[in-house]
Design a protein around this motif. Structure first.
Motif, PDB file in Angstrom:
ATOM      1  N   SER A 166     -10.253  11.573  12.988  1.00  0.00           N
ATOM      2  CA  SER A 166     -11.099  11.391  11.788  1.00  0.00           C
ATOM      3  C   SER A 166     -10.440  12.003  10.557  1.00  0.00           C
ATOM      4  CB  SER A 166     -12.494  11.993  12.013  1.00  0.00           C
ATOM      5  OG  SER A 166     -13.151  11.353  13.083  1.00  0.00           O
ATOM      6  N   ARG A 167      -9.199  11.620  10.334  1.00  0.00           N
ATOM      7  CA  ARG A 167      -8.448  12.145   9.192  1.00  0.00           C
ATOM      8  C   ARG A 167      -8.101  11.014   8.222  1.00  0.00           C
ATOM      9  NH1 ARG A 167      -5.579  16.697  11.429  1.00  0.00           N
ATOM     10  NH2 ARG A 167      -4.177  16.768   9.619  1.00  0.00           N
ATOM     11  N   VAL A 168      -8.152  11.321   6.930  1.00  0.00           N
ATOM     12  CA  VAL A 168      -7.768  10.375   5.885  1.00  0.00           C
ATOM     13  C   VAL A 168      -6.255  10.166   5.927  1.00  0.00           C
ATOM     14  CG1 VAL A 168      -7.664  10.002   3.381  1.00  0.00           C
ATOM     15  CG2 VAL A 168      -9.721  10.991   4.425  1.00  0.00           C
ATOM     16  N   VAL A 169      -5.818   8.912   5.715  1.00  0.00           N
ATOM     17  CA  VAL A 169      -4.399   8.602   5.703  1.00  0.00           C
ATOM     18  C   VAL A 169      -4.003   8.065   4.332  1.00  0.00           C
ATOM     19  CG1 VAL A 169      -4.263   8.110   8.170  1.00  0.00           C
ATOM     20  CG2 VAL A 169      -4.810   6.263   6.568  1.00  0.00           C
ATOM     21  N   VAL A 170      -2.719   8.148   4.058  1.00  0.00           N
ATOM     22  CA  VAL A 170      -2.157   7.544   2.842  1.00  0.00           C
ATOM     23  C   VAL A 170      -0.976   6.676   3.262  1.00  0.00           C
ATOM     24  CG1 VAL A 170      -2.878   9.373   1.274  1.00  0.00           C
ATOM     25  CG2 VAL A 170      -0.691   9.565   2.439  1.00  0.00           C
ATOM     26  N   PHE A 171      -0.845   5.535   2.596  1.00  0.00           N
ATOM     27  CA  PHE A 171       0.298   4.660   2.856  1.00  0.00           C
ATOM     28  C   PHE A 171       0.498   3.728   1.665  1.00  0.00           C
ATOM     29  CE2 PHE A 171      -3.441   2.865   5.100  1.00  0.00           C
ATOM     30  CZ  PHE A 171      -3.581   1.653   4.428  1.00  0.00           C
ATOM     31  N   ASP A 172       1.690   3.186   1.577  1.00  0.00           N
ATOM     32  CA  ASP A 172       2.014   2.205   0.535  1.00  0.00           C
ATOM     33  C   ASP A 172       1.790   0.811   1.110  1.00  0.00           C
ATOM     34  OD1 ASP A 172       2.764   4.142  -1.323  1.00  0.00           O
ATOM     35  OD2 ASP A 172       4.817   4.224  -0.547  1.00  0.00           O
ATOM     36  N   TYR A 173       1.086  -0.014   0.347  1.00  0.00           N
ATOM     37  CA  TYR A 173       0.688  -1.334   0.836  1.00  0.00           C
ATOM     38  C   TYR A 173       1.132  -2.401  -0.156  1.00  0.00           C
ATOM     39  CZ  TYR A 173      -2.285  -4.773   3.223  1.00  0.00           C
ATOM     40  OH  TYR A 173      -2.750  -5.852   3.932  1.00  0.00           O
ATOM     41  N   LEU A 174       1.862  -3.399   0.353  1.00  0.00           N
ATOM     42  CA  LEU A 174       2.390  -4.465  -0.499  1.00  0.00           C
ATOM     43  C   LEU A 174       1.619  -5.750  -0.244  1.00  0.00           C
ATOM     44  CD1 LEU A 174       4.529  -5.342  -2.546  1.00  0.00           C
ATOM     45  CD2 LEU A 174       6.018  -5.943  -0.615  1.00  0.00           C
ATOM     46  N   LYS A 175       0.869  -6.188  -1.255  1.00  0.00           N
ATOM     47  CA  LYS A 175       0.123  -7.430  -1.144  1.00  0.00           C
ATOM     48  C   LYS A 175       0.976  -8.595  -1.618  1.00  0.00           C
ATOM     49  CE  LYS A 175      -4.140  -7.627  -2.400  1.00  0.00           C
ATOM     50  NZ  LYS A 175      -5.398  -7.542  -3.188  1.00  0.00           N
ATOM     51  N   PRO A 176       0.748  -9.795  -1.093  1.00  0.00           N
ATOM     52  CA  PRO A 176       1.511 -10.963  -1.535  1.00  0.00           C
ATOM     53  C   PRO A 176       1.343 -11.185  -3.036  1.00  0.00           C
ATOM     54  CG  PRO A 176       0.293 -11.460   0.456  1.00  0.00           C
ATOM     55  CD  PRO A 176      -0.181 -10.118   0.001  1.00  0.00           C
ATOM     56  N   GLY A 177       2.435 -11.482  -3.694  1.00  0.00           N
ATOM     57  CA  GLY A 177       2.390 -11.730  -5.137  1.00  0.00           C
ATOM     58  C   GLY A 177       2.602 -10.501  -5.985  1.00  0.00           C
ATOM     59  N   GLU A 178       2.569  -9.318  -5.380  1.00  0.00           N
ATOM     60  CA  GLU A 178       2.799  -8.090  -6.135  1.00  0.00           C
ATOM     61  C   GLU A 178       4.255  -7.678  -6.018  1.00  0.00           C
ATOM     62  OE1 GLU A 178       0.039  -5.122  -4.869  1.00  0.00           O
ATOM     63  OE2 GLU A 178      -1.687  -6.114  -5.804  1.00  0.00           O
ATOM     64  N   ASP A 179       4.798  -7.118  -7.086  1.00  0.00           N
ATOM     65  CA  ASP A 179       6.214  -6.747  -7.126  1.00  0.00           C
ATOM     66  C   ASP A 179       6.514  -5.438  -6.413  1.00  0.00           C
ATOM     67  OD1 ASP A 179       6.795  -9.012  -8.632  1.00  0.00           O
ATOM     68  OD2 ASP A 179       6.387  -7.984 -10.532  1.00  0.00           O
ATOM     69  N   ALA A 180       5.527  -4.571  -6.361  1.00  0.00           N
ATOM     70  CA  ALA A 180       5.756  -3.252  -5.748  1.00  0.00           C
ATOM     71  C   ALA A 180       4.522  -2.841  -4.951  1.00  0.00           C
ATOM     72  CB  ALA A 180       6.057  -2.209  -6.832  1.00  0.00           C
ATOM     73  N   PRO A 181       4.697  -2.042  -3.914  1.00  0.00           N
ATOM     74  CA  PRO A 181       3.545  -1.588  -3.123  1.00  0.00           C
ATOM     75  C   PRO A 181       2.711  -0.583  -3.897  1.00  0.00           C
ATOM     76  CG  PRO A 181       5.548  -0.522  -2.357  1.00  0.00           C
ATOM     77  CD  PRO A 181       5.975  -1.541  -3.367  1.00  0.00           C
ATOM     78  N   ARG A 182       1.438  -0.497  -3.521  1.00  0.00           N
ATOM     79  CA  ARG A 182       0.529   0.465  -4.136  1.00  0.00           C
ATOM     80  C   ARG A 182       0.098   1.496  -3.099  1.00  0.00           C
ATOM     81  NH1 ARG A 182      -4.522  -1.728  -6.820  1.00  0.00           N
ATOM     82  NH2 ARG A 182      -4.508  -3.342  -5.184  1.00  0.00           N
ATOM     83  N   ARG A 183      -0.040   2.742  -3.550  1.00  0.00           N
ATOM     84  CA  ARG A 183      -0.456   3.807  -2.652  1.00  0.00           C
ATOM     85  C   ARG A 183      -1.959   3.679  -2.364  1.00  0.00           C
ATOM     86  NH1 ARG A 183       1.493   8.709  -0.631  1.00  0.00           N
ATOM     87  NH2 ARG A 183       3.383   7.442  -0.564  1.00  0.00           N
ATOM     88  N   ARG A 184      -2.319   3.723  -1.096  1.00  0.00           N
ATOM     89  CA  ARG A 184      -3.721   3.627  -0.695  1.00  0.00           C
ATOM     90  C   ARG A 184      -4.123   4.883   0.075  1.00  0.00           C
ATOM     91  NH1 ARG A 184      -5.888  -1.562  -1.262  1.00  0.00           N
ATOM     92  NH2 ARG A 184      -4.416  -2.785  -2.506  1.00  0.00           N
TER      93      ARG A 184
END
Length: 330
Positions: A166-184
């Motif tokens: 039950s811990r919060v995670v962080v990761f970079d996620y790249l959606k189609p059409g986006e130039d760079a991943p976003r931190r989530r």
């Protein structure tokens, strides 16, 4: 109609066949004799489609650590037209002095049927594969109820651990059409397998809303933070996630024309329904389906929807452009 041999059974049959020969089997011998390929050949599946299936199966087994050896022409080892394939038993067998009771075999088989790929350590995977190679099954009443989990995405294990803790995670996620991943930043609640792809369902901390993330679009490592969340949030999360995916799939389908007897017909036919003009395949993610359809080349044609057709054409044109560029460099 071709017998529906599950992929797992076909792979097991291939392992057994390659272990049973010292001189190796040619590709044609495998396609003609190994169950899973033979039924498809008898039903009229084209040879090139079966060869593609064999190449993918071979790569799959090697990725799992199965030591498939390729034996070329002795006079010209680089000539693989009549190559033979085998699994050297010395590299695969368990030591002869190890014995298991039926109960121990049942437990090991049960564990192996639940966890595979990144779900367990490399040593555990190797051990399970060697146990299965013995050709001994455990207690069927137990094995029959075992769930099966296959995970190849590197993000699977850390996300699974974060869910359990039950811990919060962080990761970079790249959606189609986006130039760079976003931190989530996400409270991960459940991992779900849908259309042979893993998704993590959770709450996006920044917007406090439910979100679904495809594991294959996670860029880099998943970080587990010190922040925790209430374990009660996980209750029913998997069911809600699957219901959401099924709702999306029910609202989206592609009308496809498929060349009979091809790899595309084999793979897409499993999840399609017949249509007047071809087959209808439900889908959750247009970009993922476009990637798959483009990989079949001329074996499939998209009738509708138009955005999917355009996405497949764009991918095929990119492949042509890449090949033309590579030819220009030679």
């Amino acid at each position: 109609m071709a017998a529906r041999i599950p992929a797992e059974e076909r792979l097991t049959n291939l392992v057994v066949a390659l272990m049973a020969t010292e001189i190796g089997l040619t590709k044609q011998q495998i396609l003609d004799n190994v169950s899973g390929y033979r039924q498809r050949a008898d039903a009229g599946t084209r040879t090139d489609a079966l060869e593609k299936m064999f190449e993918r199966d071979k790569d799959e087994l090697r990725s799992l650590g199965v030591p498939i050896e390729t034996i070329g022409d002795a006079a010209d080892p680089n000539d693989l037209r009549e190559a033979r394939y085998r699994i050297p038993q010395a590299e695969y067998d368990l030591p002869s002095d190890i014995d298991f009771t039926p109960a121990e075999l049942a437990v090991l088989q049960l564990a192996g049927s639940v966890w595979s790929a990144e779900s367990v350590s490399g040593d555990a995977q190797s051990g399970v594969r060697k146990i299965r190679a013995l050709g001994i099954d455990g207690d069927e009443p137990i094995i029959g109820f075992a769930p099966r989990i296959t995970a190849r995405d590197a993000a699977f294990s850390p996300l699974q651990e974060a869910i359990e803790k039950s811990r919060v995670v962080v990761f970079d996620y790249l959606k189609p059409g986006e130039d760079a991943p976003r931190r989530r930043r996400v409270r991960p609640l459940a991992l779900v397998d849908y259309e042979a792809r893993w998704h993590v369902f959770g709450i996006d901390v920044d917007v406090e809303e439910d979100r679904m993330f495809l594991l294959s679009r996670i860029v880099g490592d998943v970080g587990m933070t010190a922040s925790t969340f209430d374990t009660a949030l996980r209750e029913g999360a998997g069911e809600r996630a699957l219901a959401g995916l099924e709702e999306v799939a029910a609202a989206n389908s592609a009308l496809l024309e498929i060349t009979p007897g091809t790899e595309a017909a084999l793979r897409l036919g499993r999840r399609a329904t017949p249509a007047v003009q071809g087959i209808r395949v439900p889908f959750v993610d247009l970009h993922i389906l476009a990637d798959e359809l483009a990989s079949y080349g001329p074996e499939v044609r998209v009738v509708e929807p138009a955005p999917l057709r355009d996405a497949v054409i764009a991918r095929l044109r990119a492949v042509v452009a890449t090949h033309a560029e590579q030819e220009g460099l030679r």
